[in-house]
Scaffold this motif. Structure first.
Motif, PDB file in Angstrom:
ATOM      1  N   ILE A  54      -4.943  60.175  -4.859  1.00  0.00           N
ATOM      2  CA  ILE A  54      -5.866  59.408  -4.018  1.00  0.00           C
ATOM      3  C   ILE A  54      -6.105  60.151  -2.707  1.00  0.00           C
ATOM      4  O   ILE A  54      -7.247  60.275  -2.240  1.00  0.00           O
ATOM      5  CB  ILE A  54      -5.293  58.001  -3.767  1.00  0.00           C
ATOM      6  CG1 ILE A  54      -5.153  57.239  -5.088  1.00  0.00           C
ATOM      7  CG2 ILE A  54      -6.189  57.231  -2.797  1.00  0.00           C
ATOM      8  CD1 ILE A  54      -4.361  55.952  -4.987  1.00  0.00           C
ATOM      9  N   ALA A 102      -3.787  56.841 -10.906  1.00  0.00           N
ATOM     10  CA  ALA A 102      -4.865  56.901  -9.912  1.00  0.00           C
ATOM     11  C   ALA A 102      -6.230  56.656 -10.540  1.00  0.00           C
ATOM     12  O   ALA A 102      -7.258  56.740  -9.851  1.00  0.00           O
ATOM     13  CB  ALA A 102      -4.845  58.256  -9.214  1.00  0.00           C
ATOM     14  N   ALA A 108      -1.425  53.174  -3.801  1.00  0.00           N
ATOM     15  CA  ALA A 108      -1.284  53.706  -5.166  1.00  0.00           C
ATOM     16  C   ALA A 108      -1.102  52.569  -6.168  1.00  0.00           C
ATOM     17  O   ALA A 108      -1.674  52.596  -7.269  1.00  0.00           O
ATOM     18  CB  ALA A 108      -0.106  54.667  -5.232  1.00  0.00           C
ATOM     19  N   ARG A 138      -4.433  50.923  -6.872  1.00  0.00           N
ATOM     20  CA  ARG A 138      -5.275  51.753  -7.750  1.00  0.00           C
ATOM     21  C   ARG A 138      -4.807  51.638  -9.200  1.00  0.00           C
ATOM     22  O   ARG A 138      -5.626  51.507 -10.119  1.00  0.00           O
ATOM     23  CB  ARG A 138      -5.242  53.204  -7.285  1.00  0.00           C
ATOM     24  CG  ARG A 138      -6.075  54.167  -8.137  1.00  0.00           C
ATOM     25  CD  ARG A 138      -7.575  54.018  -7.943  1.00  0.00           C
ATOM     26  NE  ARG A 138      -8.030  54.538  -6.664  1.00  0.00           N
ATOM     27  CZ  ARG A 138      -8.340  55.813  -6.422  1.00  0.00           C
ATOM     28  NH1 ARG A 138      -8.229  56.709  -7.392  1.00  0.00           N
ATOM     29  NH2 ARG A 138      -8.757  56.191  -5.236  1.00  0.00           N
TER      30      ARG A 138
END
Length: 520
Positions: A47, A77, A164, A167
């Motif tokens: 990311i 991701a 994270a 995502r």
């Protein structure tokens, strides 16, 4: 987070098996809880590097903990994985990198003595000619240079773990997880697109049929750039909470040492692995009693070999069949099947997948009759990347044309009887004659060639090239083999060259490989 996504599997494994060993890579041992934290950090780094959901990343490296962390981090991701064969030469790797528009490439410097970025033409300014989408090359073990950053530099830009996690939670089951490139009989390799849900469901079915389970210690010697090592290896282990013991390349003494030291229970691979182990000097001196399950395929397996494997190495042996376009698996035997079934068939279709054998007009043929092998189910790829025409030729009304010939018995077990696409399999790797013939044609002395697979006791099959030289030109077999070795992965290089005055042809002038095959 959905358990029909690969990030969902990682989260579940860390919750259900936090203290179980996830990965053994040399002296490094990582639990599932620790693996999740490493994967989380890697996802944050993707990311931080600007990788958006759906962007493609590639990895050109051997089996290892960095491979697993990178791939699971990328998938967390929301990126799409493009794995590359570590034995590819520069031009072989350049095609999938460009075709997929890969943004970040991960390499291990010096594996097999190769400078991977250099092989792609990386120059002193850090430019990779012909790869406009490629922004960064990350090396796991080398030093930074123009165009290449280190793994630690990559991780240093990671965003906080909460970002994270968000995502990873946003990844959907129908997102494309990976694009594995597979050659056809003609033209360039094609990128096979499979989703998270396809992978998860396929390997839930595969582990259910083969019996891989929590607590197993699974030796992954099959390369992870291939479905066998990546999907039937890493994903299967994460699904079940099994331990992945990694071996970079197959080496018999090292494999025997790892089996004894790590108490390996599961060792899938092509038949060549088992014949090598059975005939290995010093095998009797090793304690291999932990071995429980062998899973094989990729070649005909003699009944006598299955019986010997069961008697001397593994109590349980199963065989399976699949192709990249079917998420890697179509059918598999069960550990309860008898030796004859395991040796002479690929078992029944996995759960919720259908196999049909059809004749020349597309009609289904009776049990025991040869025909084209067609497959329908959730495991059939979403299509070839950027190639709707080839996709339409290969998937018709939901049915995948495998390009293989086979038959079903009365119990629904599949036997593969031939390869319509004339592919042959060397040590578990697919080789397509047209690709090898194209390389031979680049030699100044070669007029034309025909390449076929011939039986080999160790590799299952190896390539034999029938070559007609140009008038007035000369070349030796060794010279042509060396020419191929410079341009092709080793498993594709013909082991034998036969010089001929002429090659058998069809009416349209195409080389009749079937006639060459008959000469073997």
């Amino acid at each position: 987070m959905s358990e029909l996504t690969i990030p969902g599997l990682v989260a579940r494994a860390a919750t259900e098996f936090p203290d179980a060993e996830a990965v053994v890579d040399g002296d490094v041992r990582v639990t599932y809880a620790e693996l999740r934290e490493r994967v989380r950090e890697a996802a944050g780094a993707f990311i931080g590097a600007g990788i958006a959901p759906g962007d493609r990343i590639a990895i050109w490296a051997p089996n290892g903990l960095p491979w697993i962390v990178t791939v699971l981090g990328a998938l967390g991701a929301g990126a799409t994985l493009v794995p590359l064969n570590t034995r590819f030469k520069g031009d072989e790797a350049r095609w999938p990198l460009d075709r997929a528009g890969v943004k970040v490439l991960f390499v291990e410097d010096g594996f097999l003595g190769i400078d991977y970025p250099g092989m792609l033409g990386l120059d002193g300014s850090g430019t990779l000619p012909g790869l406009p989408a490629l922004e960064t090359v990350v090396t796991f073990n080398g030093t930074a240079r123009p165009g290449v950053v280190t793994w630690n530099e990559f991780l240093s830009k990671a965003v906080p773990g909460e970002e994270a996690d968000a995502r990873a939670a946003a990844v959907r089951p129908d997102d494309i997880a990976d694009i594995l490139f597979t050659s056809g009989t003609t033209g360039k390799p094609k990128g096979v697109m499979c989703t998270h849900e396809q992978n998860v469901r396929t390997y839930e079915a595969w582990t259910g049929r083969t019996g891989v389970r929590a607590g197993d210690r699974y030796l992954i010697v099959n390369p992870m750039f291939h479905s066998f090592g990546y999907k039937a290896g890493m994903l299967a282990c994460v699904l079940k909470g099994a331990t992945m013991v990694l071996q970079r390349t197959f080496d018999v003494p090292e494999t025997l040492r790892l089996i004894e030291q790590e108490k390996i229970t599961v060792l899938p691979g092509p038949p060549t692995i088992y014949t090598s182990l059975l005939d290995a000097p010093g095998r009797e001196e090793r304690d291999l009693s932990s071995l429980r399950l062998a899973v094989t395929g990729a070649a005909d397996v003699p009944v006598a070999l299955v019986r010997r494997i069961r008697a001397e190495l593994f109590p349980q042996v199963v065989t399976a069949y699949g192709l990249t376009e079917s998420s890697g698996t179509v059918s598999a035997c069960s550990v309860d099947d008898d030796d004859e079934t395991i040796a002479t068939t690929c078992g029944k279709a996995i759960a919720d997948v259908e196999i049909a054998i059809v004749g020349e007009q597309g009609e289904r043929v009776p049990a025991g009759t040869d025909g084209e092998v067609m497959v329908r189910g959730y495991n059939v790829m979403k299509g070839y990347l950027g190639d709707p025409e080839e996709t339409a030729k290969t998937i018709r009304d939901g049915w995948l044309d495998t390009g293989d010939r086979g038959r079903l018995d009365e119990r629904g077990n599949l036997t593969i009887t031939g390869r319509t696409k004339e592919m042959f399999v060397v040590g578990g790797f697919n080789v397509y004659p047209a690709e090898v013939e194209d390389v031979l044609a680049r030699h100044e002395a070669v007029a034309e060639s025909g390449v076929v697979g011939v039986p080999d006791s160790r590799m299952g099959e190896v390539g034999r090239a029938y070559v007609r030289l140009r008038p007035g030109r000369t070349a030796t077999a060794d010279e042509l083999v060396a020419h191929c070795r410079e341009r092709l992965a080793n498993f594709k290089v013909p082991r034998e060259v036969v010089f001929v005055e002429d090659l058998p042809k069809t009416a349209s002038g195409k080389v009749r490989r079937v006639d060459l095959k008959a000469r073997t």
